[in-house]
Write an enzyme that holds these catalytic residues in place. Sequence first.
Site, PDB file in Angstrom:
ATOM      1  N   THR A   1       0.519   1.541 -42.239  1.00 42.94           N
ATOM      2  CA  THR A   1      -0.518   1.623 -41.198  1.00 42.94           C
ATOM      3  C   THR A   1       0.062   2.073 -39.852  1.00 42.94           C
ATOM      4  OG1 THR A   1      -1.657  -0.175 -42.323  1.00 42.94           O
ATOM      5  CG2 THR A   1      -2.357   0.297 -40.072  1.00 42.94           C
TER       6      THR A   1
ATOM      7  N   ASN B   1      -3.463   5.368 -35.559  1.00 43.01           N
ATOM      8  CA  ASN B   1      -4.570   6.272 -35.919  1.00 43.01           C
ATOM      9  C   ASN B   1      -4.733   6.451 -37.417  1.00 43.01           C
ATOM     10  OD1 ASN B   1      -5.211   6.867 -33.188  1.00 43.01           O
ATOM     11  ND2 ASN B   1      -3.429   8.218 -33.113  1.00 43.01           N
TER      12      ASN B   1
ATOM     13  N   SER C   1      -7.460   2.730 -42.766  1.00 43.26           N
ATOM     14  CA  SER C   1      -8.013   2.972 -44.104  1.00 43.26           C
ATOM     15  C   SER C   1      -7.673   4.383 -44.590  1.00 43.26           C
ATOM     16  CB  SER C   1      -9.531   2.794 -44.082  1.00 43.26           C
ATOM     17  OG  SER C   1      -9.859   1.493 -43.674  1.00 43.26           O
TER      18      SER C   1
ATOM     19  N   THR D   1       3.740  -6.685 -41.774  1.00 41.73           N
ATOM     20  CA  THR D   1       3.975  -8.054 -42.264  1.00 41.73           C
ATOM     21  C   THR D   1       5.478  -8.249 -42.484  1.00 41.73           C
ATOM     22  OG1 THR D   1       1.825  -8.126 -43.334  1.00 41.73           O
ATOM     23  CG2 THR D   1       3.486  -9.647 -44.178  1.00 41.73           C
TER      24      THR D   1
ATOM     25  N   GLU E   1      -4.030  -4.434 -47.150  1.00 43.84           N
ATOM     26  CA  GLU E   1      -3.834  -3.697 -48.418  1.00 43.84           C
ATOM     27  C   GLU E   1      -5.147  -3.070 -48.890  1.00 43.84           C
ATOM     28  OE1 GLU E   1      -1.035  -4.938 -51.308  1.00 43.84           O
ATOM     29  OE2 GLU E   1       0.233  -5.918 -49.821  1.00 43.84           O
TER      30      GLU E   1
ATOM     31  N   THR F   1      -9.255  -2.598 -47.067  1.00 47.72           N
ATOM     32  CA  THR F   1     -10.391  -3.490 -46.784  1.00 47.72           C
ATOM     33  C   THR F   1     -11.291  -3.600 -48.024  1.00 47.72           C
ATOM     34  OG1 THR F   1     -11.750  -1.647 -46.029  1.00 47.72           O
ATOM     35  CG2 THR F   1     -10.425  -2.769 -44.342  1.00 47.72           C
TER      36      THR F   1
HETATM   37  C1  LIG Z   1      -2.238  -9.658 -40.607  1.00 45.71           C
HETATM   38  C2  LIG Z   1      -2.169  -8.218 -41.058  1.00 45.71           C
HETATM   39  C3  LIG Z   1      -1.067  -7.802 -41.798  1.00 45.71           C
HETATM   40  C4  LIG Z   1      -0.961  -6.473 -42.211  1.00 45.71           C
HETATM   41  N1  LIG Z   1       0.168  -6.049 -42.880  1.00 45.71           N
HETATM   42  C5  LIG Z   1       0.344  -4.737 -43.134  1.00 45.71           C
HETATM   43  C6  LIG Z   1       1.585  -4.260 -43.683  1.00 45.71           C
HETATM   44  O1  LIG Z   1       2.497  -5.037 -43.997  1.00 45.71           O
HETATM   45  N2  LIG Z   1       1.742  -2.924 -43.853  1.00 45.71           N
HETATM   46  C7  LIG Z   1       0.776  -2.022 -43.531  1.00 45.71           C
HETATM   47  O2  LIG Z   1       0.991  -0.830 -43.707  1.00 45.71           O
HETATM   48  N3  LIG Z   1      -0.420  -2.441 -42.998  1.00 45.71           N
HETATM   49  C8  LIG Z   1      -0.646  -3.762 -42.793  1.00 45.71           C
HETATM   50  N4  LIG Z   1      -1.831  -4.202 -42.237  1.00 45.71           N
HETATM   51  C9  LIG Z   1      -2.834  -3.222 -41.858  1.00 45.71           C
HETATM   52  C10 LIG Z   1      -4.058  -3.228 -42.776  1.00 45.71           C
HETATM   53  O3  LIG Z   1      -3.703  -2.736 -44.048  1.00 45.71           O
HETATM   54  C11 LIG Z   1      -5.144  -2.386 -42.069  1.00 45.71           C
HETATM   55  O4  LIG Z   1      -5.581  -3.160 -40.971  1.00 45.71           O
HETATM   56  C12 LIG Z   1      -6.298  -2.043 -43.000  1.00 45.71           C
HETATM   57  O5  LIG Z   1      -5.880  -1.125 -43.978  1.00 45.71           O
HETATM   58  C13 LIG Z   1      -7.487  -1.447 -42.230  1.00 45.71           C
HETATM   59  O6  LIG Z   1      -7.095  -0.461 -41.346  1.00 45.71           O
HETATM   60  P1  LIG Z   1      -7.593  -0.526 -39.804  1.00 45.71           P
HETATM   61  O7  LIG Z   1      -7.257  -1.869 -39.294  1.00 45.71           O
HETATM   62  O8  LIG Z   1      -7.045   0.651 -39.093  1.00 45.71           O
HETATM   63  O9  LIG Z   1      -9.167  -0.438 -39.910  1.00 45.71           O
HETATM   64  P2  LIG Z   1     -10.061   0.891 -39.999  1.00 45.71           P
HETATM   65  O10 LIG Z   1      -9.542   1.783 -41.075  1.00 45.71           O
HETATM   66  O11 LIG Z   1     -10.226   1.466 -38.642  1.00 45.71           O
HETATM   67  O12 LIG Z   1     -11.443   0.290 -40.493  1.00 45.71           O
HETATM   68  C14 LIG Z   1     -12.394  -0.324 -39.612  1.00 45.71           C
HETATM   69  C15 LIG Z   1     -13.645  -0.649 -40.435  1.00 45.71           C
HETATM   70  O13 LIG Z   1     -14.201   0.571 -40.965  1.00 45.71           O
HETATM   71  C16 LIG Z   1     -14.323   0.475 -42.369  1.00 45.71           C
HETATM   72  N5  LIG Z   1     -14.097   1.789 -42.966  1.00 45.71           N
HETATM   73  C17 LIG Z   1     -13.085   2.664 -42.716  1.00 45.71           C
HETATM   74  N6  LIG Z   1     -13.214   3.749 -43.485  1.00 45.71           N
HETATM   75  C18 LIG Z   1     -14.316   3.558 -44.247  1.00 45.71           C
HETATM   76  C19 LIG Z   1     -14.974   4.334 -45.262  1.00 45.71           C
HETATM   77  N7  LIG Z   1     -14.520   5.532 -45.667  1.00 45.71           N
HETATM   78  N8  LIG Z   1     -16.097   3.819 -45.828  1.00 45.71           N
HETATM   79  C20 LIG Z   1     -16.569   2.613 -45.451  1.00 45.71           C
HETATM   80  N9  LIG Z   1     -15.996   1.845 -44.503  1.00 45.71           N
HETATM   81  C21 LIG Z   1     -14.878   2.315 -43.916  1.00 45.71           C
HETATM   82  C22 LIG Z   1     -13.262  -0.531 -42.784  1.00 45.71           C
HETATM   83  O14 LIG Z   1     -13.522  -1.093 -44.055  1.00 45.71           O
HETATM   84  C23 LIG Z   1     -13.346  -1.524 -41.658  1.00 45.71           C
HETATM   85  O15 LIG Z   1     -14.418  -2.400 -41.882  1.00 45.71           O
HETATM   86  C24 LIG Z   1      -1.992  -5.546 -41.871  1.00 45.71           C
HETATM   87  C25 LIG Z   1      -3.099  -5.985 -41.151  1.00 45.71           C
HETATM   88  C26 LIG Z   1      -3.203  -7.301 -40.736  1.00 45.71           C
HETATM   89  C27 LIG Z   1      -4.389  -7.720 -39.939  1.00 45.71           C
END
Ligand SMILES: Cc1cc2nc3c(=O)[nH]c(=O)nc-3n(C[C@H](O)[C@H](O)[C@H](O)COP(=O)(O)OP(=O)(O)OC[C@H]3O[C@@H](n4cnc5c(N)ncnc54)[C@H](O)[C@@H]3O)c2cc1C
Length: 380
Positions: free
Chosen positions: A126, A129, A132, A158, A363, A365
């Site tokens: 992640t 920018n 997902s 993490t 991993e 949403t």
């Molecule tokens: C405590 C914690 C630990 C984490 N650990 C790791 C890690 O070790 N390594 C790592 O790489 N990442 C890690 N993450 C990141 C995590 O995997 C991301 O937060 C997650 O993949 C979502 O990305 P984003 O936060 O950018 O949300 P966004 O992608 O911006 O999504 C925002 C909202 O839009 C929705 N959305 C986005 N695209 C679509 C679509 N095409 N259709 C429908 N809905 C959509 C999402 O479901 C969500 O509800 C961690 C996050 C947290 C909070």
Amino acid sequence: MRLEPSMKQAVIRRTVRKYSEQRLAPAAVEMDRTAEFPLDIAGEMAALQFFGIEIPSTYGGAGLETVSYAMVIEEISKVNAAMGLCVAVHNGVAASPMHMFGNEEQFQRFLIPLASGRAIGTFCLTEPNAGSDASSLETAAVREGDEYILNGNKVFVTNGGVSGINLIFGRVLPDHKGKNFAVFIVESHRKGLEKGPSEDLMGMRGNPVCPISLNDCRIPVENLLGGEGEGLKIALSTLNGGRIGIAAQALGIAQGALDVSIRYAKERHQFGRPISGFGAIQGFLADMGTRVEAARLLVYRASDLRDKGLDHASESAMAKLFASEAAVEVTKLGVQIHGGYGYTKAYPIERFYRDAKVCEIYEGTSEVQRMIIARGLMKR
Ligand SMILES: Cc1cc2nc3c(=O)[nH]c(=O)nc-3n(C[C@H](O)[C@H](O)[C@H](O)COP(=O)(O)OP(=O)(O)OC[C@H]3O[C@@H](n4cnc5c(N)ncnc54)[C@H](O)[C@@H]3O)c2cc1C
């Protein structure tokens, strides 16, 4: 079809349960309060092979199958979800891809330290920018002689605060087709790798989740995992397995919430009798128990397919989707059973509720899991 654990799996579960209740349950409260990761306990867990669960003994691991791995994560997470997260991420998305895609030299340099717990691993996909939509990641590598020079920013890593070995996903430049993804093994001591402060999280507070930035960070070409252009394949395959770990973690949280709620319902008296005697409370417990059992079946089903070397992309997404939503619902009902005390830190149910939520986010949403599942269904 066998639904009962084998003798060996039952022994593993009992052993991990005993250790978790004795050592990890008391630590959970302090980890949540201070947001500090207990390195002494991690060292103890390393000696017990918690950091190389599926890695063969030749490389310092316990050589167990995925069903046992899921049981271990479940038992830890039942009492200490932040530590369950540490173990799930280290094993599922750091040590496992190293074992699946690394070469013998990398096994000696990186897999043995990971499996023995001498170095804690991370999975850095992640970016600010690229959430997902991981394909839009911007971290870039340029090859110069026998080195890659890395630049980019990773967020939400993490285990980041205590990691020794980091799997960094980036693209190798020039990337004309936009598909030249690769995975770089970057040790935390490398010049140019900087860690930011740990996030102030809602739950899982004992895990040091932090940003990692790479500023002209040079690594030898031998630190490339797989080949140039193989990054996406490695990410997708790793997450198929990693999601089983998160599903098992959610299952553990839900089971923990159910256990404490049953205990509380039997102890708490109102209207001259235990609240467990009221139909409404029994209805809550029945719904909670049913969700927990259904989640468990999905987790073991996905694990079993993985153990048999069969495709488990949809099944691991289903397990992760269902178990994480079950964990949120079950912990919410658990708070309700605890009444006002459920809204205080006097009982662990409040922490379970906060810990559960993120299982629906990391991993991939729940919305992303539904996309994976729907795609799988339409291919059949
Ligand atoms: C405590 C914690 C630990 C984490 N650990 C790791 C890690 O070790 N390594 C790592 O790489 N990442 C890690 N993450 C990141 C995590 O995997 C991301 O937060 C997650 O993949 C979502 O990305 P984003 O936060 O950018 O949300 P966004 O992608 O911006 O999504 C925002 C909202 O839009 C929705 N959305 C986005 N695209 C679509 C679509 N095409 N259709 C429908 N809905 C959509 C999402 O479901 C969500 O509800 C961690 C996050 C947290 C909070």
